[in-house]
Write an enzyme that holds these catalytic residues in place. Structure first.
Site, PDB file in Angstrom:
ATOM      1  N   HIS A 308       0.847  -1.185   0.000  1.00  0.00           N
ATOM      2  CA  HIS A 308       0.000   0.000   0.000  1.00  0.00           C
ATOM      3  C   HIS A 308       0.882   1.234   0.000  1.00  0.00           C
ATOM      4  O   HIS A 308       1.949   1.227   0.618  1.00  0.00           O
ATOM      5  CB  HIS A 308      -0.917   0.014   1.238  1.00  0.00           C
ATOM      6  N   ASP A 366      -7.897  -5.739   0.128  1.00  0.00           N
ATOM      7  CA  ASP A 366      -8.342  -6.629  -0.949  1.00  0.00           C
ATOM      8  C   ASP A 366      -7.892  -8.071  -0.770  1.00  0.00           C
ATOM      9  O   ASP A 366      -8.295  -8.942  -1.535  1.00  0.00           O
ATOM     10  CB  ASP A 366      -7.827  -6.107  -2.304  1.00  0.00           C
TER      11      ASP A 366
HETATM   12  N1  CMC Z   1       4.312  -7.606  -4.758  1.00  0.00           N
HETATM   13  C1  CMC Z   1       5.643  -7.539  -4.946  1.00  0.00           C
HETATM   14  N2  CMC Z   1       6.357  -6.407  -4.827  1.00  0.00           N
HETATM   15  C2  CMC Z   1       5.700  -5.283  -4.520  1.00  0.00           C
HETATM   16  C3  CMC Z   1       4.308  -5.271  -4.305  1.00  0.00           C
HETATM   17  C4  CMC Z   1       3.620  -6.493  -4.416  1.00  0.00           C
HETATM   18  N3  CMC Z   1       2.296  -6.528  -4.227  1.00  0.00           N
HETATM   19  N4  CMC Z   1       3.922  -4.017  -4.005  1.00  0.00           N
HETATM   20  C5  CMC Z   1       5.019  -3.266  -4.046  1.00  0.00           C
HETATM   21  N5  CMC Z   1       6.108  -4.017  -4.346  1.00  0.00           N
HETATM   22  C6  CMC Z   1       7.503  -3.558  -4.433  1.00  0.00           C
HETATM   23  C7  CMC Z   1       7.738  -2.809  -5.740  1.00  0.00           C
HETATM   24  O1  CMC Z   1       8.234  -3.677  -6.757  1.00  0.00           O
HETATM   25  C8  CMC Z   1       8.767  -1.802  -5.327  1.00  0.00           C
HETATM   26  O2  CMC Z   1      10.040  -2.428  -5.291  1.00  0.00           O
HETATM   27  P1  CMC Z   1      11.372  -1.587  -5.662  1.00  0.00           P
HETATM   28  O3  CMC Z   1      11.477  -0.500  -4.626  1.00  0.00           O
HETATM   29  O4  CMC Z   1      12.441  -2.610  -5.571  1.00  0.00           O
HETATM   30  O5  CMC Z   1      11.145  -1.053  -7.040  1.00  0.00           O
HETATM   31  C9  CMC Z   1       8.398  -1.461  -3.876  1.00  0.00           C
HETATM   32  O6  CMC Z   1       7.696  -2.614  -3.380  1.00  0.00           O
HETATM   33  C10 CMC Z   1       7.488  -0.233  -3.754  1.00  0.00           C
HETATM   34  O7  CMC Z   1       6.381  -0.421  -4.633  1.00  0.00           O
HETATM   35  P2  CMC Z   1       5.695   0.777  -5.432  1.00  0.00           P
HETATM   36  O8  CMC Z   1       4.932   0.221  -6.590  1.00  0.00           O
HETATM   37  O9  CMC Z   1       6.709   1.838  -5.734  1.00  0.00           O
HETATM   38  O10 CMC Z   1       4.715   1.322  -4.324  1.00  0.00           O
HETATM   39  P3  CMC Z   1       3.431   2.190  -4.562  1.00  0.00           P
HETATM   40  O11 CMC Z   1       3.163   2.884  -3.287  1.00  0.00           O
HETATM   41  O12 CMC Z   1       3.584   3.030  -5.780  1.00  0.00           O
HETATM   42  O13 CMC Z   1       2.294   1.106  -4.886  1.00  0.00           O
HETATM   43  C11 CMC Z   1       0.552  -0.467  -4.659  1.00  0.00           C
HETATM   44  C12 CMC Z   1       1.339   0.668  -3.983  1.00  0.00           C
HETATM   45  C13 CMC Z   1      -0.666  -0.792  -3.797  1.00  0.00           C
HETATM   46  C14 CMC Z   1       0.041   0.010  -6.035  1.00  0.00           C
HETATM   47  C15 CMC Z   1       1.464  -1.711  -4.811  1.00  0.00           C
HETATM   48  O14 CMC Z   1       1.875  -2.159  -3.538  1.00  0.00           O
HETATM   49  C16 CMC Z   1       0.785  -2.844  -5.593  1.00  0.00           C
HETATM   50  O15 CMC Z   1       0.837  -2.849  -6.832  1.00  0.00           O
HETATM   51  N6  CMC Z   1       0.134  -3.815  -4.872  1.00  0.00           N
HETATM   52  C17 CMC Z   1      -0.624  -4.870  -5.546  1.00  0.00           C
HETATM   53  C18 CMC Z   1      -1.982  -4.338  -5.976  1.00  0.00           C
HETATM   54  C19 CMC Z   1      -2.935  -4.148  -4.804  1.00  0.00           C
HETATM   55  O16 CMC Z   1      -3.084  -5.009  -3.955  1.00  0.00           O
HETATM   56  N7  CMC Z   1      -3.632  -2.982  -4.802  1.00  0.00           N
HETATM   57  C20 CMC Z   1      -4.654  -2.671  -3.789  1.00  0.00           C
HETATM   58  C21 CMC Z   1      -4.267  -1.511  -2.927  1.00  0.00           C
HETATM   59  S1  CMC Z   1      -5.329  -1.325  -1.478  1.00  0.00           S
HETATM   60  C22 CMC Z   1      -6.910  -1.014  -2.094  1.00  0.00           C
HETATM   61  C23 CMC Z   1      -7.007   0.180  -2.981  1.00  0.00           C
HETATM   62  O17 CMC Z   1      -6.388   1.188  -2.744  1.00  0.00           O
HETATM   63  O18 CMC Z   1      -7.743   0.086  -3.960  1.00  0.00           O
END
Ligand code: CMC
Length: 431
Positions: A308, A366
Site C-alpha cells: 500500500h 483486498d
Molecule cells: N508484490 C511484490 N512487490 C511489490 C508489491 C507487491 N504486491 N507491491 C510493491 N512491491 C515492491 C515494488 O516492486 C517496489 O520495489 P522496488 O522499490 O524494488 O522497485 C516497492 O515494493 C514499492 O512499490 P511501489 O509500486 O513503488 O509502491 P506504490 O506505493 O507506488 O504502490 C501499490 C502501492 C498498492 C500500487 C502496490 O503495492 C501494488 O501494486 N500492490 C498490488 C496491488 C494491490 O493489492 N492494490 C490494492 C491496494 S489497497 C486497495 C485500494 O487502494 O484500492
C-alpha cells in the site's frame, strides 16, 4: 486552510525563498509552494504525488506507520464493529455521528431513493451481456446526468444534496442490475423493508420464481464490507473525482470518473485480481514459486492484495476483513476452504520473507475481501463493483467538501517537459 506555523527556506542558485508551512491536526506538516513558481520560476516534481498534499480535508485520516484509519476521528475498527454502513455514510457526509432521529430520517431518505428511472432499464439493455459489470457501471452512472437533470447544478446546495443521496441510494441498484444483466436474469426492484446491505443481497440473488430470504449474518458481513470500503482519503479514484469536479463537472460525471479509475488492478481491481491469483496458486506447495516471481524484477507479477502506498505496518481494514472471512466461511459451513488456506499461508510466508519485510509490504483490504464475496456467491467480476458502490459515499463527501472550499481552483498539474524544442514543419516528401 490551516494557519501558517513556520517557514521553510529554499535556496535555488544562491537565492533564498521563504515558504510558509502549515500544521495539520494529524500527520506531517506541509510546505506551501503555491507561490513558488511565481517567485522562483521553478516547478516541483512529484509523479504519483508521493509527497504532495493536493487539498486540505477534514474527512479521513490515515497514519500509515501506525496502521490507523480514522473517519472524522473515529477508528475504523470501532465503526466496523459498533456502527453500520448508513451511519458511517452520515458521518462521512455530514461530519458528525447522527442522533437517533437524524439517522432515521437519513435512512428513510436513502431508502426512498433506491429505485432508478425506469427508462434506465432500456439503457442497460444496450450493453453486451458479457460486458464487465464495471464497464456497465461507468456508463450507467455517467448517464445518470441524462436522467436526473434536476440535480446537476453544482451551485445549488439543495441539488448537490439530492444528487449525493441519489448516488448513495441508487448505486446498489445499479451494481445489482449490472450483475443480473450479465447473467441473463431479470432485474430485481429494491425492497424498502430491507436495510441497505440486505436489500443489495436481495437484488443480486433473488429471482421472481421463488422466495429469497436474506441471511442476517450474510447481510451483516456485507454491511461490514461496505463500511470498510467507505472512504480512504486522497487515493487515486478520490483524487480523480476531485480533479473532475474542479472543472465544475456535474456529480454523476465525477463519480463515473472515480469508478473508471477504481477499476485498475493497482486500486479497486485488486480484489478480483487477488482471488484469481489465489485460485491460480491453488495449493500451498506452490506458494514459494509465486513468492519468487513476486520478488523477481524481470517478472511483472506482483502479489495482489499486498502492499500500500500509505500503510507501512498493517492495513487495519485487512485485520477486520480476515476475521469476517472466518465468520462467513463458518456460517456457510465451509470448513476447509482451499483458497482461504492458500491466503493464510501466503500471508504467513510473505510476512517472514526479507523482501516483503524490507519493503514494508502487508496484506491490504483486498487480500481477504474476495474470499468472503466468493463464499457469499458473487463472481469475481462483481468484486470491484461492490467496492465502487461502497466507496461512493467517500467520493461524494470529498466532492461536497471540495465544492465548499473557497480556495477551489481547477486542478492543473505542471510537467517536466523532455520532448523536442520548437522545430519547423517538414513537407511529407522531404521526410
Ligand atoms: N508484490 C511484490 N512487490 C511489490 C508489491 C507487491 N504486491 N507491491 C510493491 N512491491 C515492491 C515494488 O516492486 C517496489 O520495489 P522496488 O522499490 O524494488 O522497485 C516497492 O515494493 C514499492 O512499490 P511501489 O509500486 O513503488 O509502491 P506504490 O506505493 O507506488 O504502490 C501499490 C502501492 C498498492 C500500487 C502496490 O503495492 C501494488 O501494486 N500492490 C498490488 C496491488 C494491490 O493489492 N492494490 C490494492 C491496494 S489497497 C486497495 C485500494 O487502494 O484500492
Amino acid at each position: 486552510m490551516a494557519e501558517n506555523t513556520g517557514t521553510a527556506t529554499l535556496t535555488i542558485k544562491g537565492k533564498t525563498y521563504e515558504l510558509p508551512m502549515h500544521s495539520p491536526t494529524n500527520g506531517p506538516d506541509v510546505i506551501d509552494i503555491r507561490k513558488l513558481y511565481a517567485q522562483a520560476d521553478v516547478f516541483t516534481y512529484d509523479p504519483g504525488f508521493t509527497s504532495t498534499a493536493a487539498c486540505d480535508s477534514t474527512i479521513t485520516f490515515i497514519d500509515g506507520d501506525k496502521g490507523e484509519l480514522l473517519h472524522r476521528g473515529y477508528p475504523i475498527d470501532q465503526l466496523a464493529s459498533q456502527s453500520h454502513y448508513l451511519e458511517v455514510c452520515y458521518l462521512l457526509f455530514y461530519g458528525e455521528l447522527p442522533s437517533a432521529e437524524e439517522l432515521e430520517k437519513f435512512e428513510s431518505l436513502v431508502t426512498n431513493h433506491t429505485m432508478i428511472h425506469e427508462q434506465m432499464h432500456n439503457f442497460f439493455r444496450g450493453f453486451r451481456r458479457d460486458a464487465h459489470p464495471m464497464a456497465t457501471m461507468v456508463g450507467v452512472v455517467g448517464a445518470m446526468s441524462a436522467f436526473y437533470h434536476d440535480s446537476t447544478d453544482i451551485n445549488d446546495a439543495h441539488q448537490r444534496e439530492v444528487a449525493s443521496i441519489r448516488l448513495i441510494a441508487k448505486m446498489p441498484t445499479i451494481a445489482a442490475m449490472a450483475y443480473k444483466y450479465s447473467i441473463g436474469q431479470p432485474f430485481v426492484y429494491p425492497r424498502n423493508d430491507l436495510d441497505y446491505a440486505a436489500n443489495f443481497l436481495h437484488m443480486c440473488f433473488s429471482v421472481p420464481a421463488e422466495t429469497y430470504n436474506v441471511n442476517p449474518i450474510m447481510a451483516r458481513a456485507m454491511d461490514r464490507i461496505f463500511t470498510l470500503h467507505a472512504d480512504h482519503e486522497q487515493n487515486a479514484s478520490t483524487s480523480t473525482v476531485r480533479l473532475a469536479s474542479s472543472s465544475g463537472a456535474n456529480p454523476f460525471a465525477c463519480i463515473a470518473a472515480g469508478i473508471a479509475c477504481l477499476w485498475g488492478p493497482a486500486h479497486g481491481g485488486a480484489n478480483q485480481a487477488c482471488l484469481e491469483m489465489l485460485r491460480e496458486i491453488g495449493t500451498v506447495d506452490r506458494i514459494p514459486e509465486f513468492i519468487a516471481r513476486a520478488k523477481d524484477k524481470d517478472d511483472p507479477f506482483r502479489l495482489m492484495g499486498f502492499g500500500h502506498r500509505v500503510y507501512k505496518n498493517f492495513d487495519p481494514r485487512a485485520k477486520v476483513m480476515k476475521e469476517s472471512a472466518d465468520e462467513v466461511l463458518d456460517l456457510m459451513g465451509v470448513e476447509d476452504n482451499p483458497t482461504l488456506q492458500v491466503a493464510k499461508e501466503l500471508e504467513r510466508v510473505a510476512l517472514e520473507d526479507p523482501y516483503f519485510k524490507e519493503k514494508k509490504l502487508y496484506p491490504n483490504v483486498d487480500f481477504y475481501s474476495g474470499i468472503i464475496l466468493d463464499a457469499m456467491g458473487f463472481p469475481t467480476s462483481m468484486f470491484t463493483p461492490i467496492f465502487a458502490l461502497a466507496r461512493t459515499v467517500g467520493w461524494i463527501s470529498q466532492w461536497k467538501e471540495q465544492l465548499a472550499d473557497p480556495q477551489l481552483k481547477i486542478g492543473r498539474p505542471r510537467q517536466l517537459y523532455l520532448g523536442e524544442t520548437a522545430r519547423n514543419y517538414v513537407d511529407i516528401e522531404k521526410r
